[in-house]
Enzyme design. Structure first.
Site, PDB file in Angstrom:
ATOM      1  N   HIS A  89       0.871  -1.179   0.000  1.00 15.73           N
ATOM      2  CA  HIS A  89       0.000   0.000   0.000  1.00 15.73           C
ATOM      3  C   HIS A  89       0.914   1.237   0.000  1.00 15.73           C
ATOM      4  O   HIS A  89       2.034   1.182   0.523  1.00 15.73           O
ATOM      5  CB  HIS A  89      -0.826  -0.041   1.287  1.00 15.73           C
ATOM      6  CG  HIS A  89      -1.889   0.994   1.413  1.00 15.73           C
ATOM      7  ND1 HIS A  89      -1.622   2.290   1.786  1.00 15.73           N
ATOM      8  CD2 HIS A  89      -3.224   0.932   1.239  1.00 15.73           C
ATOM      9  CE1 HIS A  89      -2.750   2.975   1.842  1.00 15.73           C
ATOM     10  NE2 HIS A  89      -3.749   2.175   1.518  1.00 15.73           N
ATOM     11  N   LYS A  92     -10.161  -0.421  10.628  1.00 16.44           N
ATOM     12  CA  LYS A  92     -10.287  -1.623   9.779  1.00 16.44           C
ATOM     13  C   LYS A  92     -10.587  -2.868  10.605  1.00 16.44           C
ATOM     14  O   LYS A  92     -10.733  -3.961  10.095  1.00 16.44           O
ATOM     15  CB  LYS A  92      -8.999  -1.835   8.976  1.00 16.44           C
ATOM     16  CG  LYS A  92      -8.776  -0.761   7.908  1.00 16.44           C
ATOM     17  CD  LYS A  92      -7.558  -1.076   7.091  1.00 16.44           C
ATOM     18  CE  LYS A  92      -7.080   0.100   6.274  1.00 16.44           C
ATOM     19  NZ  LYS A  92      -7.913   0.430   5.116  1.00 16.44           N
ATOM     20  N   CYS A 128      -4.748   2.586  -3.654  1.00 15.71           N
ATOM     21  CA  CYS A 128      -3.478   3.052  -3.043  1.00 15.71           C
ATOM     22  C   CYS A 128      -2.355   2.059  -3.290  1.00 15.71           C
ATOM     23  O   CYS A 128      -1.479   1.858  -2.420  1.00 15.71           O
ATOM     24  CB  CYS A 128      -3.629   3.315  -1.544  1.00 15.71           C
ATOM     25  SG  CYS A 128      -4.711   4.682  -1.179  1.00 15.71           S
ATOM     26  N   GLN A 157      -4.236  -5.157   7.067  1.00 14.62           N
ATOM     27  CA  GLN A 157      -5.260  -6.069   6.523  1.00 14.62           C
ATOM     28  C   GLN A 157      -5.201  -7.456   7.156  1.00 14.62           C
ATOM     29  O   GLN A 157      -5.842  -8.385   6.658  1.00 14.62           O
ATOM     30  CB  GLN A 157      -5.091  -6.200   4.996  1.00 14.62           C
ATOM     31  CG  GLN A 157      -5.284  -4.915   4.230  1.00 14.62           C
ATOM     32  CD  GLN A 157      -6.720  -4.409   4.247  1.00 14.62           C
ATOM     33  OE1 GLN A 157      -7.663  -5.150   4.527  1.00 14.62           O
ATOM     34  NE2 GLN A 157      -6.908  -3.130   3.935  1.00 14.62           N
ATOM     35  N   ASP A 159       3.336  -4.430   8.177  1.00 18.72           N
ATOM     36  CA  ASP A 159       2.123  -3.630   8.011  1.00 18.72           C
ATOM     37  C   ASP A 159       0.937  -4.592   8.123  1.00 18.72           C
ATOM     38  O   ASP A 159       0.640  -5.340   7.189  1.00 18.72           O
ATOM     39  CB  ASP A 159       2.170  -2.941   6.631  1.00 18.72           C
ATOM     40  CG  ASP A 159       0.840  -2.312   6.244  1.00 18.72           C
ATOM     41  OD1 ASP A 159      -0.135  -2.438   6.999  1.00 18.72           O
ATOM     42  OD2 ASP A 159       0.778  -1.700   5.151  1.00 18.72           O
TER      43      ASP A 159
HETATM   44  N1  PLP Z   1      -1.521  -0.677   4.678  1.00 15.90           N
HETATM   45  C1  PLP Z   1      -2.466  -1.423   4.105  1.00 15.90           C
HETATM   46  C2  PLP Z   1      -2.130  -2.804   3.631  1.00 15.90           C
HETATM   47  C3  PLP Z   1      -3.744  -0.905   3.939  1.00 15.90           C
HETATM   48  O1  PLP Z   1      -4.689  -1.639   3.362  1.00 15.90           O
HETATM   49  C4  PLP Z   1      -4.013   0.407   4.385  1.00 15.90           C
HETATM   50  C5  PLP Z   1      -5.342   1.017   4.157  1.00 15.90           C
HETATM   51  O2  PLP Z   1      -6.083   0.626   3.300  1.00 15.90           O
HETATM   52  C6  PLP Z   1      -2.996   1.124   5.001  1.00 15.90           C
HETATM   53  C7  PLP Z   1      -1.755   0.562   5.128  1.00 15.90           C
HETATM   54  C8  PLP Z   1      -3.231   2.508   5.525  1.00 15.90           C
HETATM   55  O3  PLP Z   1      -4.151   2.459   6.568  1.00 15.90           O
HETATM   56  P1  PLP Z   1      -4.736   3.812   7.206  1.00 15.90           P
HETATM   57  O4  PLP Z   1      -5.292   4.608   6.073  1.00 15.90           O
HETATM   58  O5  PLP Z   1      -5.777   3.314   8.154  1.00 15.90           O
HETATM   59  O6  PLP Z   1      -3.607   4.480   7.888  1.00 15.90           O
END
Ligand code: PLP
Length: 410
Positions: free
Chosen positions: A127, A230, A368, A207, A204
């Site tokens: 992401h 999430k 993203c 998900q 990270d």
């Molecule tokens: N990393 C992953 C794999 C994500 O799916 C997301 C959000 O969709 C993020 C990071 C960023 O999360 P946030 O916007 O809640 O900071």
């Protein structure tokens, strides 16, 4: 022997008020859960209760409301610790979300340990939140970003990663599960390989925490980041887990109130983790609400949720494969309940717009993950992502709606 929990989908759905409404005169079918999940009543009630009866700034007061809420905040920290099986509560830092958590480490670790010519490893399916902070760090320090390639099923090519690690590598930052493809990456193996050369790993987990049990000690990751919104919790909340040795060692990335030990105009000393990394007034209401979401998940059972979502993934995959001209992007052998797809000659926005008119919420675009779109040579996809409250009946609606989309544009 522990009794298997029964999965009562009707009761679960009743806990989520937002699901019971009409959109464009159709019952809402919410399939955008990878973007954000809906909130169950206990979370909504907890947040409401705090603002109605208990609100007061934490950690600074001797009065009743402040001490009560400070206690609740620290209990929330303990709930997060238990949920991801961290060794210690001071390894749990409350942040504003995954993006915030990753930026904190990219800045703090980067300031102390990254120099010109060093390398940072990420993967092709990250992401943007796990790309841009490292890229900015590399630009600031004249370091290099190395990217592990994926195969066409959307799986990390492990041999390429093994060759990439070297004496120059300073940190590996990798997503646990891809938000676009649903691929479950073998982070345990990625961590083991990095640790053989004493390289720390940030995972990270944006998900993954909502779909499977996380044990940070078992994974042995150095850092783990996730977002409250999430995982059925309030927006603007998140967690950064860090091993004690790192949190003691790294400099704060933000400074101000809460994080100090002593301040004078000549010099300031910092307090210990976690507060060293929680400058200013935190989103304490959100953190307590997030802990309520974790309790809710534990009540339903993470294994039971995973089994339910696996059923939805298998069913949806087989139904979508019946649709003429439909291609699924991301066919990894280990996947969670996310399906990205395109129908031949139909723009992803058009598909999304028509589904919306039928009450079905999906996400369209690059999610993203623009570099990942480049890998598949597409501009964007349609993504449906399933959560604990989705049903096979909703998937049948999606199937019929996609047949209509095909008829309209075909
Ligand atoms: N990393 C992953 C794999 C994500 O799916 C997301 C959000 O969709 C993020 C990071 C960023 O999360 P946030 O916007 O809640 O900071």
């Amino acid at each position: 022997m522990a009794q298997a929990k029964t999965y009562d989908i009707d009761t679960i759905r009743r806990d989520f008020p937002i699901l019971h409404q009409q959109v464009h005169n159709q019952p809402l079918i919410y399939l955008d859960n990878a973007a954000t999940t809906q909130k169950p009543k206990p979370v909504i009630d907890k947040v409401n209760e705090i603002y109605s009866l208990k609100n007061s700034n934490i950690h600074r007061g001797v009065h009743y409301l402040s001490t009560q809420l400070t206690e609740a905040y620290e209990e929330a920290r303990e709930k997060v610790r238990e949920f991801i099986n961290a060794g210690n509560t001071h390894e749990i830092i409350f942040t504003g979300g995954t993006t915030h958590s990753i930026n904190a480490i990219a800045y703090s670790f980067g300031e102390k340990y990254v120099q010109a010519g060093d390398e940072i490893i990420i993967a092709e399916l990250e992401h943007h939140a796990n790309i841009v902070p490292w890229q900015v760090l590399c630009e600031r320090k004249d370091a290099r970003l190395k990217v592990i390639p994926i195969n066409d099923r959307g799986e990390i090519i492990m041999e390429a990663y093994e060759k990439m690690i070297s004496g120059k590598t300073k940190i590996v930052a990798i997503n646990h599960i891809s938000n676009t493809l649903g691929t479950i990456n073998d982070v345990k193996k990625i961590i083991n390989l990095a640790h053989k050369q004493d390289i720390p790993v940030l995972v990270d987990g944006a998900q993954s925490v909502q779909h499977q049990t996380i044990d940070v000690q078992e994974l042995d990751c150095d850092f783990f980041a996730f977002s409250g919104h999430k995982i059925y919790g309030p927006n603007g909340t998140g967690v950064l887990y860090g091993k004690e040795k790192w949190l003691e060692d790294l400099p704060p990335y933000q400074t101000g109130g809460e994080m100090i030990h002593k301040v004078s105009f000549e010099h300031t000393t910092y307090t210990s983790p976690p507060l060293k990394f929680e400058a200013g007034t935190s989103n304490y209401v959100g953190a307590i609400g997030m802990a309520e979401a974790l309790k809710y998940l534990q009540k339903i059972g993470l294994d039971e949720i995973a089994a339910h979502e696996k059923g939805l993934l298998d069913y949806a995959t087989s139904r979508l494969e019946e649709i003429p001209g439909l291609t699924i992007y991301g066919t990894a052998s280990k996947k969670i309940s996310v399906i990205s797809f395109l129908i031949e000659n139909i723009h992803h926005y058009d598909t999304g717009m028509v589904l919306d008119k039928m009450g079905i919420a999906v996400r369209t675009g690059h999610h993203c993950t623009e570099p990942l779109m480049n890998h598949f040579n597409v501009e964007g996809t349609v993504r449906c992502s399933f959560a604990m409250y989705n049903t096979k009946d909703e998937i049948d609606h999606l199937y019929r709606a996609l047949i209509k989309v095909n008829e309209m544009f075909g």
